[in-house]
Enzyme design. Structure first.
Site, short mmCIF file in Angstrom:
data_model
loop_
_atom_site.label_atom_id
_atom_site.label_comp_id
_atom_site.label_asym_id
_atom_site.label_seq_id
_atom_site.Cartn_x
_atom_site.Cartn_y
_atom_site.Cartn_z
N ALA A 10 0.85 -1.21 0.00
CA ALA A 10 0.00 0.00 0.00
C ALA A 10 0.88 1.25 0.00
O ALA A 10 0.57 2.25 0.63
CB ALA A 10 -0.94 -0.02 1.21
N ARG A 89 22.81 -4.24 -6.17
CA ARG A 89 21.63 -4.65 -6.94
C ARG A 89 21.23 -6.09 -6.58
O ARG A 89 20.06 -6.42 -6.50
CB ARG A 89 21.98 -4.56 -8.43
CG ARG A 89 20.80 -4.39 -9.32
CD ARG A 89 21.27 -4.13 -10.74
NE ARG A 89 21.57 -2.73 -10.95
CZ ARG A 89 20.66 -1.83 -11.28
NH1 ARG A 89 19.42 -2.18 -11.44
NH2 ARG A 89 20.98 -0.58 -11.47
N ASN A 96 13.91 -8.28 -2.28
CA ASN A 96 12.58 -8.24 -2.89
C ASN A 96 12.10 -9.64 -3.27
O ASN A 96 10.91 -9.93 -3.20
CB ASN A 96 12.56 -7.29 -4.08
CG ASN A 96 12.39 -5.83 -3.64
OD1 ASN A 96 12.19 -5.56 -2.45
ND2 ASN A 96 12.46 -4.91 -4.56
N HIS A 176 12.62 -4.94 -18.32
CA HIS A 176 12.31 -3.61 -17.80
C HIS A 176 13.60 -3.04 -17.23
O HIS A 176 13.90 -3.18 -16.08
CB HIS A 176 11.25 -3.76 -16.70
CG HIS A 176 10.74 -2.45 -16.18
ND1 HIS A 176 10.43 -1.40 -16.99
CD2 HIS A 176 10.46 -2.06 -14.92
CE1 HIS A 176 9.99 -0.39 -16.25
NE2 HIS A 176 10.00 -0.76 -15.00
N1 APR Z 1 3.86 -7.63 2.15
C1 APR Z 1 3.11 -6.56 1.85
N2 APR Z 1 3.65 -5.33 1.67
C2 APR Z 1 4.95 -5.19 1.85
C3 APR Z 1 5.81 -6.27 2.18
C4 APR Z 1 5.20 -7.55 2.34
N3 APR Z 1 5.92 -8.63 2.64
N4 APR Z 1 7.08 -5.80 2.30
C5 APR Z 1 7.04 -4.48 2.02
N5 APR Z 1 5.75 -4.10 1.76
C6 APR Z 1 5.23 -2.77 1.45
C7 APR Z 1 5.90 -1.64 2.21
O1 APR Z 1 5.45 -1.59 3.55
C8 APR Z 1 5.47 -0.44 1.38
O2 APR Z 1 4.27 0.14 1.88
O3 APR Z 1 5.44 -2.44 0.09
C9 APR Z 1 5.23 -1.02 -0.01
C10 APR Z 1 6.15 -0.44 -1.06
O4 APR Z 1 5.80 0.88 -1.22
P1 APR Z 1 6.83 2.07 -1.57
O5 APR Z 1 8.02 1.94 -0.71
O6 APR Z 1 6.05 3.34 -1.58
O7 APR Z 1 7.30 1.71 -3.04
P2 APR Z 1 6.53 2.01 -4.40
O8 APR Z 1 6.98 3.30 -4.96
O9 APR Z 1 5.07 1.79 -4.21
O10 APR Z 1 7.13 0.85 -5.33
C11 APR Z 1 6.81 -0.50 -5.10
O11 APR Z 1 6.85 -1.12 -7.41
O12 APR Z 1 7.41 0.05 -9.33
C12 APR Z 1 7.85 -0.84 -8.35
O13 APR Z 1 10.23 -0.43 -8.22
C13 APR Z 1 9.01 -0.30 -7.56
O14 APR Z 1 9.57 -2.41 -6.54
C14 APR Z 1 8.95 -1.16 -6.32
C15 APR Z 1 7.44 -1.38 -6.16
#
Ligand code: APR
Length: 309
Positions: A10, A89, A96, A176
């Site tokens: 989220a 990286r 991830n 990508h």
């Molecule tokens: N389960 C659910 N959510 C998780 C988990 C998990 N195990 N681990 C991390 N998260 C959540 C984080 O808490 C965070 O709210 O994933 C969210 C990632 O959000 P942002 O840090 O705002 O990143 P964002 O810009 O949304 O990008 C997310 O999409 O485009 C790709 O490269 C980008 O890999 C990145 C992903």
């Protein structure tokens, strides 16, 4: 509309995706899942409270668990972390991959019939993790990259020509990353080949800018990466699936011989409908495009080989 679409993560991309899905009423229910306590709940409630103004009836909720996500028709995965200073990286890849593995195990258990739209980066490798862990057929695991890369490429062309973005047809293939392959030979403006409208130098500069489109945004934002266009791209894929539109969109798909390649996720033209990936379209490539696609595949394969499952 379908019954339920879940968005895992989220954060910026996930929350914007949820809001766009709701505004388009693509599902009766949109469920956001995140590990951070309160954030998905708060964002979900905030979005639901915009419904009377925006005029959508899609119920948006947020949660930290998977019970509420059960029997989702589509799951968009945006969970992950951004690269931190000092992190290689490969470190990012495996962090991830661990997150996407855990998310995929939950999807397999709660929504065994879902179609997964992977957004977390590195995209092609994360799509591989999701397919391996869920055991879903390739028809139900797709990666979002090409639609975004193509949108960037199309917006730059529209800008250069001062014409409507809606009249630019284009296709960006490959992984990508900076090895993506924009197909100049398949780029047209209302059917007019782009080479009749822009000179080679301008086109090369646009291709280069599209390749570095993600980095250009990071440079401005400094603490985060792009999310408006990425969420639009993920939602366009969802819309094609939900409405069974049979759209031809560039998506990361698992190749089994197409383009002479196997056992790899790579951006290729895909027909998307209610069954997910319904067909991979093989187009003729110039020899340079074929070589570039091969190089892009090598870069993806390198990442897939590093992933520890
Ligand atoms: N389960 C659910 N959510 C998780 C988990 C998990 N195990 N681990 C991390 N998260 C959540 C984080 O808490 C965070 O709210 O994933 C969210 C990632 O959000 P942002 O840090 O705002 O990143 P964002 O810009 O949304 O990008 C997310 O999409 O485009 C790709 O490269 C980008 O890999 C990145 C992903």
């Amino acid at each position: 509309m379908v019954n339920k679409i879940t968005v895992v993560g989220a954060g910026n991309v996930g929350a914007t995706t949820a809001q766009r899905l709701a505004e388009k009423e693509l599902a009766r229910q949109v469920v956001m899942v995140d590990v951070v306590d309160g954030v998905p709940q708060g964002k979900g409630l905030d979005q639901w409270e915009s419904a009377p103004i925006e005029g959508f009836d899609t119920r948006v909720i947020g949660t930290n668990g998977y019970d509420e996500t059960s029997e989702s028709d589509i799951v968009v995965v945006t969970a992950g972390i951004a690269r931190k200073p000092g992190m290689s990286r490969d470190d990012l890849l495996n962090t991830n991959a661990g997150i996407v593995k855990q998310v995929s195990e939950n999807i397999r258990r709660s929504s065994p019939n879902a179609i997964i739209v992977m957004v977390s980066n590195p995209l092609d490798a994360m799509s591989y993790v999701a397919m391996k862990v869920t055991g879903f057929p390739r028809e139900r695991v797709l990666g979002m990259a090409g639609v975004l890369d193509t949108a960037r490429y199309r917006s730059f062309i529209a800008e250069a020509l001062d014409v409507s973005v809606g009249d630019i047809q284009a296709m960006v293939l490959g992984g990508h990353g900076d090895t993506m392959v924009p197909l100049i030979s398949y780029t047209s403006v209302s059917g007019i080949p782009i080479t009749q409208l822009l000179d080679r130098k301008t086109l090369d500069a646009i291709v280069d800018r599209a390749r570095n489109g993600g980095a250009e945004i990071v440079k401005y934002l400094k603490t985060g990466s792009a999310y408006y266009a990425p969420s639009s791209a993920a939602v366009q894929m969802c819309e094609a699936i939900v409405k069974d539109k049979k759209r031809i969109l560039p998506c990361a798909a698992w190749l089994t011989g197409e383009y002479g390649m196997s056992d790899i996720f790579l951006g290729v033209p895909c027909k998307l409908g209610r069954g997910g990936l319904e067909k991979i379209i093989e187009v003729e490539l110039t020899s340079k495009e074929r070589v570039d696609l091969g190089k892009s595949a090598d870069a993806v394969r390198e990442l897939i080989n590093i992933v520890k499952l």
